[in-house]
Design a protein around this motif. Structure first.
Motif, short mmCIF file in Angstrom:
data_model
loop_
_atom_site.label_atom_id
_atom_site.label_comp_id
_atom_site.label_asym_id
_atom_site.label_seq_id
_atom_site.Cartn_x
_atom_site.Cartn_y
_atom_site.Cartn_z
N VAL A 43 -26.07 12.13 -41.62
CA VAL A 43 -27.13 11.53 -40.80
C VAL A 43 -26.54 10.47 -39.88
O VAL A 43 -25.75 9.64 -40.31
N GLN A 44 -26.93 10.51 -38.61
CA GLN A 44 -26.62 9.44 -37.68
C GLN A 44 -27.94 8.78 -37.30
O GLN A 44 -28.57 9.16 -36.31
N PRO A 45 -28.37 7.79 -38.10
CA PRO A 45 -29.72 7.25 -37.90
C PRO A 45 -29.90 6.63 -36.53
O PRO A 45 -30.98 6.69 -35.95
N GLN A 46 -28.84 6.02 -35.98
CA GLN A 46 -29.01 5.29 -34.73
C GLN A 46 -29.02 6.23 -33.52
O GLN A 46 -29.30 5.80 -32.41
N LEU A 47 -28.72 7.48 -33.76
CA LEU A 47 -28.87 8.49 -32.71
C LEU A 47 -29.98 9.47 -33.08
O LEU A 47 -30.21 10.46 -32.40
N GLN A 48 -30.64 9.20 -34.20
CA GLN A 48 -31.77 10.04 -34.68
C GLN A 48 -31.36 11.50 -34.81
O GLN A 48 -32.09 12.40 -34.41
N GLN A 49 -30.17 11.72 -35.35
CA GLN A 49 -29.68 13.08 -35.51
C GLN A 49 -29.16 13.31 -36.91
O GLN A 49 -28.71 12.38 -37.57
N LEU A 50 -29.28 14.56 -37.35
CA LEU A 50 -28.68 14.89 -38.64
C LEU A 50 -28.14 16.31 -38.61
O LEU A 50 -28.56 17.15 -37.81
N ARG A 51 -27.17 16.51 -39.49
CA ARG A 51 -26.60 17.84 -39.67
C ARG A 51 -26.75 18.22 -41.13
O ARG A 51 -26.27 17.51 -42.01
N ALA A 52 -27.47 19.32 -41.37
CA ALA A 52 -27.62 19.83 -42.74
C ALA A 52 -26.54 20.89 -42.95
O ALA A 52 -26.35 21.76 -42.09
N VAL A 53 -25.85 20.79 -44.06
CA VAL A 53 -24.69 21.64 -44.33
C VAL A 53 -25.10 22.73 -45.32
O VAL A 53 -25.55 22.42 -46.42
N ARG A 54 -25.00 23.98 -44.90
CA ARG A 54 -25.38 25.09 -45.77
C ARG A 54 -24.15 25.96 -46.03
O ARG A 54 -23.73 26.72 -45.15
N PRO A 55 -23.57 25.84 -47.22
CA PRO A 55 -22.40 26.68 -47.52
C PRO A 55 -22.81 28.16 -47.55
O PRO A 55 -23.82 28.51 -48.16
N LEU A 56 -22.06 29.01 -46.84
CA LEU A 56 -22.36 30.45 -46.83
C LEU A 56 -21.43 31.20 -47.78
O LEU A 56 -21.85 32.14 -48.45
N SER A 57 -20.19 30.79 -47.78
CA SER A 57 -19.21 31.37 -48.69
C SER A 57 -18.08 30.36 -48.79
O SER A 57 -18.14 29.30 -48.16
N THR A 62 -19.32 28.01 -43.39
CA THR A 62 -20.31 26.96 -43.59
C THR A 62 -21.21 26.88 -42.36
O THR A 62 -20.71 26.78 -41.24
N LEU A 63 -22.51 26.93 -42.60
CA LEU A 63 -23.47 26.80 -41.50
C LEU A 63 -23.91 25.35 -41.39
O LEU A 63 -24.23 24.73 -42.41
N THR A 64 -23.90 24.80 -40.18
CA THR A 64 -24.53 23.49 -39.98
C THR A 64 -25.78 23.69 -39.13
O THR A 64 -25.75 24.42 -38.14
N GLU A 65 -26.85 23.04 -39.56
CA GLU A 65 -28.11 23.03 -38.81
C GLU A 65 -28.28 21.63 -38.26
O GLU A 65 -28.29 20.66 -39.03
N ILE A 66 -28.40 21.52 -36.95
CA ILE A 66 -28.31 20.21 -36.31
C ILE A 66 -29.65 19.90 -35.64
O ILE A 66 -30.13 20.67 -34.80
N TRP A 67 -30.23 18.77 -36.03
CA TRP A 67 -31.57 18.40 -35.58
C TRP A 67 -31.58 17.04 -34.91
O TRP A 67 -30.79 16.17 -35.24
N HIS A 68 -32.55 16.86 -34.03
CA HIS A 68 -32.76 15.59 -33.36
C HIS A 68 -34.21 15.17 -33.58
O HIS A 68 -35.10 16.02 -33.66
#
Lengths: 180, 441
Positions: B322-336, B340-346
């Protein structure tokens, strides 16, 4: 090239062959411009590619086809010439690690349709297919371009290039390094 | 079965180094999914992603396909995305609205948003006398064992026991407090776009990079230098360059000694935090208008407290950066083991001026989108790490930087003074990893 619709106005009807010839010429010029742009990408002539854009030109790749503006919206690319210059300088930096491996692209542009033509500007849409090689991996990207071109004394300049990738919303296996 | 073929996992991790198999052995990956991801609190999404009843997003927890859905009762549920009849996934799309109930596309079994059976075709004629009846739990969609949210951020745990979400987050909840407090309205809402990028490396390599304060000026030198040159050129021409150039150029201009001036804080359960600020508090009219809105909402003293929180990154182990001061986060989803999949939200700060959203949006587009000029070089390094660790060229990964100089107080380990580049966060993550992997179950 076959004419798509019968001339409707009387003026056009008076000079069908002249209008056809002029349309065919414009079609040719626009196609040559699009081919040149693709060639500059594939041959990594980044500065010449950037110079195809107007001073206030924008290269835009929305992440979702429903988006109607790049301003204030998430975008895969939304770059003016300054940001394009950052990207170019990064691509050319000796320590851009991801640029070290063998990497190349091949663009094919087709289905060129002029949507609007005035003395000042031409709007044109087209389709592209891009093959990318990185190390031993091949990726395919395809989609549509929409160019808003300004007519200048030096030829066309891009006011806005919208790139809708068919795979825009799919997960990216690795990322995009340069413009598509 | 797996345990029999894997030696004592506690021997794979020492306080200052880790065996390479931890990153590349597929058997260990399967165990990680069982013992870590499918037990602990995993981030599913934000409540504002599913505003209306029936709105859903599919999400992967460990190896499990799940669906987060807003119920008609207003509550957010997290269910296994699986019809109890023949096993078909109920939601085939990434997101959408399921209507008043889920309806399986195979045989039309229907379910309420909380997973309870609604109807089975031929329930009377077809199932009379069989052991499938409404009171059989096997005919309902299985929910996640536990679902809780903190300030709108929804987490699920697939284990019935374990710490509560509040206990699990502990002081690392500052990731969400700092983000939400910065909104004059005290909450954030999702920007409805998710950038998804697949990395060809083990999930832990990504997490260990997030608070590695030594890497930016090496890995990201090219983008930082390029942005710095253009930033100077714009300043020469117009007097002022947009803040987005500074966000990029800081990767090169904040040199190693400056990163050392920041600090890492390391919490229980593997969570950790890196302080340091990229200059998001300039004195331009937009910032001043924003600060005035914060003062109006909170009062001068509290607003100043909020604005002086100094965080670069917070890691909620094992799946969220999480980067709170940029209001962004990356959720890490291991595939194998090696993907690794990252889902990146604002997120938008509710009640903040549009300009403040756009400022952070520039970072989202330039650093976190699939055309990133920053992460491109990270991903290159991650891939190289994974390839190297798969080799027999060495047995260990080193986390020795500033080892032995960590300072522990009240269960929180901080890197020593002027040791912001410490590898304490990696040591802390692996400490939690061993605890999870060797816990009796």
């Amino acid at each position: 090239m076959a004419r798509k619709t019968a001339p409707k106005s009387k003026a056009a009807a008076r000079t069908p062959s002249a209008a056809r010839a002029s349309g065919a010429l414009l079609q040719h010029d626009v196609e040559q411009f699009l081919y040149r742009q693709a060639e500059l990408l594939d041959t990594r002539q980044w500065q010449q590619w950037i110079d195809l854009f107007a001073e206030d030109g924008i290269y835009w790749m929305p992440p979702d086809p429903s988006h109607t503006t790049w301003e204030g919206m998430p975008a895969i690319f939304a770059e003016d010439r300054n940001l394009m210059t950052v990207r170019m300088k990064r691509l050319l930096h000796p320590d851009a690690w991801s640029q070290r491996p063998l990497w190349g692209t091949n663009h094919v542009v087709s289905n060129v349709v002029i949507e609007k033509a005035t003395p000042a500007e031409v709007h044109v849409r087209s389709r592209f297919h891009m093959l990318e090689l990185r190390r031993d991996d091949v990726r395919h990207f395809a989609g549509s371009y929409r160019h808003e071109l300004q007519r200048t004394k030096d030829g066309f300049r891009i006011k806005l290039q919208r790139v809708d990738m068919t795979n825009a919303q799919a997960a990216y296996d690795y990322v995009l390094q340069a413009w598509v | 079965m797996l345990q029999e073929t894997i030696p004592d996992l506690s021997k794979f991790v020492e306080p200052d180094r880790v065996r390479r198999e931890v990153y590349v052995d597929p058997r260990i990956f399967e165990l990680e999914m069982q013992r870590i991801h499918e037990r602990v609190w995993i981030y599913c999404g934000h409540e504002s992603q599913v505003p209306k009843p029936g709105d859903y997003w599919t999400v992967r927890i460990g190896r499990q396909p799940m669906v987060m859905v807003r119920g008609a009762d207003g509550r957010v549920h997290v269910l296994y995305n699986r019809c109890p009849h023949r096993g078909a996934m109920l939601c085939g799309d990434q997101h959408g609205n399921t209507g008043a109930f889920f309806r399986c596309s195979y045989h039309a079994w229907t379910f309420h948003h909380d997973g309870r059976l609604r109807n089975i075709p031929m329930m009377e004629s077809g199932y009379a006398g069989t052991r499938l009846s409404r009171d059989n739990p096997d005919c309902h969609v299985k929910p996640a064992a536990r679902v809780e949210s903190y300030r709108g951020f929804v987490f699920a745990s697939l284990a019935a026991d374990g710490p509560t979400l509040a206990e699990f987050l502990g002081e690392a909840r500052v990731a969400f407090d700092d983000m939400c407090d910065r909104a004059p309205a005290g909450e954030v809402e999702i920007v409805p776009n998710c950038f998804r990028v697949v990395q060809h490396s083990n999930w832990k390599i990504f997490l260990e990079n997030q608070l590695d304060a030594l890497h930016p000026s090496v890995t990201h030198q090219s983008a930082g230098r390029a942005a710095h040159e253009v930033e100077k050129e714009i300043e020469r021409r117009t007097g002022k360059a947009p803040l987005s150039y500074h966000m990029l150029s800081a990767f090169a201009t904040v040199t190693i000694d400056k990163w050392d001036a920041f600090q890492t804080l390391n919490y229980p359960y593997g969570h950790c935090l890196l302080t340091g600020y990229m200059g998001l508090r300039p004195r331009d009219p937009d910032t001043l208008a924003y600060e005035a809105a914060l003062e109006k909402a909170y009062g001068k003293k509290r607003a100043e407290e909020i604005l002086s929180v100094n965080i670069h990154h917070v890691l909620i182990y094992p799946g969220l950066s999480v980067q709170p001061q940029l209001q962004q986060l990356r959720a890490v989803r291991p595939l194998s083991v090696d993907r690794t999949l990252t889902e990146i939200w604002h997120f938008r700060l509710k009640g903040a001026p549009e300009a403040i959203y756009r400022r952070a949006l520039a970072y989202y587009n330039l650093v976190n989108s699939p055309s990133t000029m920053i992460n491109a070089d990270d991903l290159e390094n991650f891939w190289k790490c994974h390839q190297g660790l798969a080799s027999a060229g060495g047995d260990w990964v080193s986390f020795h930087r500033h080892y032995g100089r960590d300072v522990e107080k009240d269960g929180v380990v901080s890197s020593g003074p002027n040791m912001g580049t410490s590898e304490a966060p990696m040591r802390n993550q692996m400490k939690a990893w061993v605890q999870y992997m060797t816990a009796e179950k």
